[in-house]
Design an enzyme around this catalytic site. Sequence first.
Site, PDB file in Angstrom:
ATOM      1  CG  HIS A   1      -1.807  -1.368   1.476  1.00  0.00           C
ATOM      2  ND1 HIS A   1      -2.155  -1.703   2.443  1.00  0.00           N
ATOM      3  CD2 HIS A   1      -2.807  -1.610   0.394  1.00  0.00           C
ATOM      4  CE1 HIS A   1      -2.961  -2.669   2.327  1.00  0.00           C
ATOM      5  NE2 HIS A   1      -3.460  -2.541   1.160  1.00  0.00           N
TER       6      HIS A   1
ATOM      7  CB  SER B   1      -3.962  -6.974   3.866  1.00  0.00           C
ATOM      8  OG  SER B   1      -3.521  -5.553   3.633  1.00  0.00           O
TER       9      SER B   1
ATOM     10  NE  ARG C   1      -2.733  -7.099  -4.639  1.00  0.00           N
ATOM     11  CZ  ARG C   1      -3.314  -7.397  -3.644  1.00  0.00           C
ATOM     12  NH1 ARG C   1      -2.855  -7.621  -2.595  1.00  0.00           N
ATOM     13  NH2 ARG C   1      -4.576  -7.038  -3.674  1.00  0.00           N
TER      14      ARG C   1
ATOM     15  CE  LYS D   1     -12.936  -7.111   2.378  1.00  0.00           C
ATOM     16  NZ  LYS D   1     -12.568  -6.177   1.323  1.00  0.00           N
TER      17      LYS D   1
HETATM   18  P1  ADP Z   1      -9.378  -4.243  -0.718  1.00  0.00           P
HETATM   19  O1  ADP Z   1     -10.133  -4.888   0.258  1.00  0.00           O
HETATM   20  O2  ADP Z   1     -10.336  -2.985  -1.183  1.00  0.00           O
HETATM   21  O3  ADP Z   1      -8.830  -4.985  -1.845  1.00  0.00           O
HETATM   22  P2  ADP Z   1      -6.749  -3.584   0.145  1.00  0.00           P
HETATM   23  O4  ADP Z   1      -6.377  -3.089   1.200  1.00  0.00           O
HETATM   24  O5  ADP Z   1      -6.577  -5.104   0.133  1.00  0.00           O
HETATM   25  O6  ADP Z   1      -8.406  -3.437   0.100  1.00  0.00           O
HETATM   26  O7  ADP Z   1      -6.193  -3.113  -0.957  1.00  0.00           O
HETATM   27  C1  ADP Z   1      -6.373  -1.566  -1.618  1.00  0.00           C
HETATM   28  C2  ADP Z   1      -5.810  -1.465  -2.975  1.00  0.00           C
HETATM   29  O8  ADP Z   1      -4.549  -1.624  -2.794  1.00  0.00           O
HETATM   30  C3  ADP Z   1      -6.171  -2.371  -4.052  1.00  0.00           C
HETATM   31  O9  ADP Z   1      -6.341  -1.619  -5.205  1.00  0.00           O
HETATM   32  C4  ADP Z   1      -5.192  -3.374  -4.107  1.00  0.00           C
HETATM   33  O10 ADP Z   1      -4.942  -3.945  -5.433  1.00  0.00           O
HETATM   34  C5  ADP Z   1      -3.776  -2.463  -3.806  1.00  0.00           C
HETATM   35  N1  ADP Z   1      -2.878  -3.179  -3.056  1.00  0.00           N
HETATM   36  C6  ADP Z   1      -2.889  -3.983  -2.102  1.00  0.00           C
HETATM   37  N2  ADP Z   1      -1.644  -4.668  -1.781  1.00  0.00           N
HETATM   38  C7  ADP Z   1      -0.814  -4.206  -2.860  1.00  0.00           C
HETATM   39  C8  ADP Z   1       0.615  -4.656  -3.334  1.00  0.00           C
HETATM   40  N3  ADP Z   1       1.118  -5.132  -2.638  1.00  0.00           N
HETATM   41  N4  ADP Z   1       1.020  -3.711  -4.328  1.00  0.00           N
HETATM   42  C9  ADP Z   1       0.294  -2.745  -5.069  1.00  0.00           C
HETATM   43  N5  ADP Z   1      -1.083  -2.613  -4.666  1.00  0.00           N
HETATM   44  C10 ADP Z   1      -1.737  -3.362  -3.722  1.00  0.00           C
END
Ligand code: ADP
Length: 165
Positions: A18, A134, A96, A42
Site C-alpha cells: 500500500h 493484507s 498486483r 466485511k
Molecule cells: P481491498 O479490500 O479494497 O482489496 P486492500 O487494502 O487489500 O483493499 O487493497 C487496496 C488497494 O491496494 C487495491 O487496489 C489493491 O489492489 C492495492 N494493493 C494491495 N496490496 C498491494 C501491493 N502489494 N502492491 C500494490 N497494490 C496493492
Amino acid sequence: MARTGFYPGSFDPVTYGHLDIVARAARIVDKLVLGVGTHHGKQALLPGETRVALLHEATKPIAEHTGVKIQIVTFDNLAVDAARHSHAGVIIRGLRDASDFDYEVQMAQMNGAMAPDIETVFLAASPATRMIASSLVKQIARMGGDVSPFIPKEANAAVLAAIKA
Ligand code: ADP
C-alpha cells in the site's frame, strides 16, 4: 487546478505494498485522501480507527518528503460517493496480478458508469512489494510467522495484539 486522488482500501493492515502505491500516487496528485473502508459486511481484524492511526503514522514520512497533503478518512458507502465527498477527481488503485486486473477493471468500469466524472488510475505494483497482501499477512501472523518484512513496525504490533485478543 489542484488534483485530489482518493485511494480506497481495507488497509487491514497497511502493508509496504500500500505504501508503495501511496508514495507513487503522491507524484501524480496534489492531495491524496486514503479511504479506509469499514463496510459492515466485511469482517476486519483491526478496528477502523486503528487502521486509520496506522496509516497516518506510516504515510507521514511520504507527506513530509513529497509535500503532498495526505488525509485519512473512513467510509462505508460507495467508493465513488466517498471520492466525491473528498472532492477527488481520480480514484487510485494498485494492480498486483491478473486476478487484481480482472476484478479492478470491472469495478472501475462500474464506478465509471456511476460517476463518469471520476477517472480510475491504476498503478502497477512494484516488483519488491508485489507479492504482499493484507490477507496473507494475517494468515501468516495467525500461524506464528514473522510478517515484519511486509508491514510497518507499528502495524506488526497491532496485528499481533489483535490476534492474541
Ligand atoms: P481491498 O479490500 O479494497 O482489496 P486492500 O487494502 O487489500 O483493499 O487493497 C487496496 C488497494 O491496494 C487495491 O487496489 C489493491 O489492489 C492495492 N494493493 C494491495 N496490496 C498491494 C501491493 N502489494 N502492491 C500494490 N497494490 C496493492
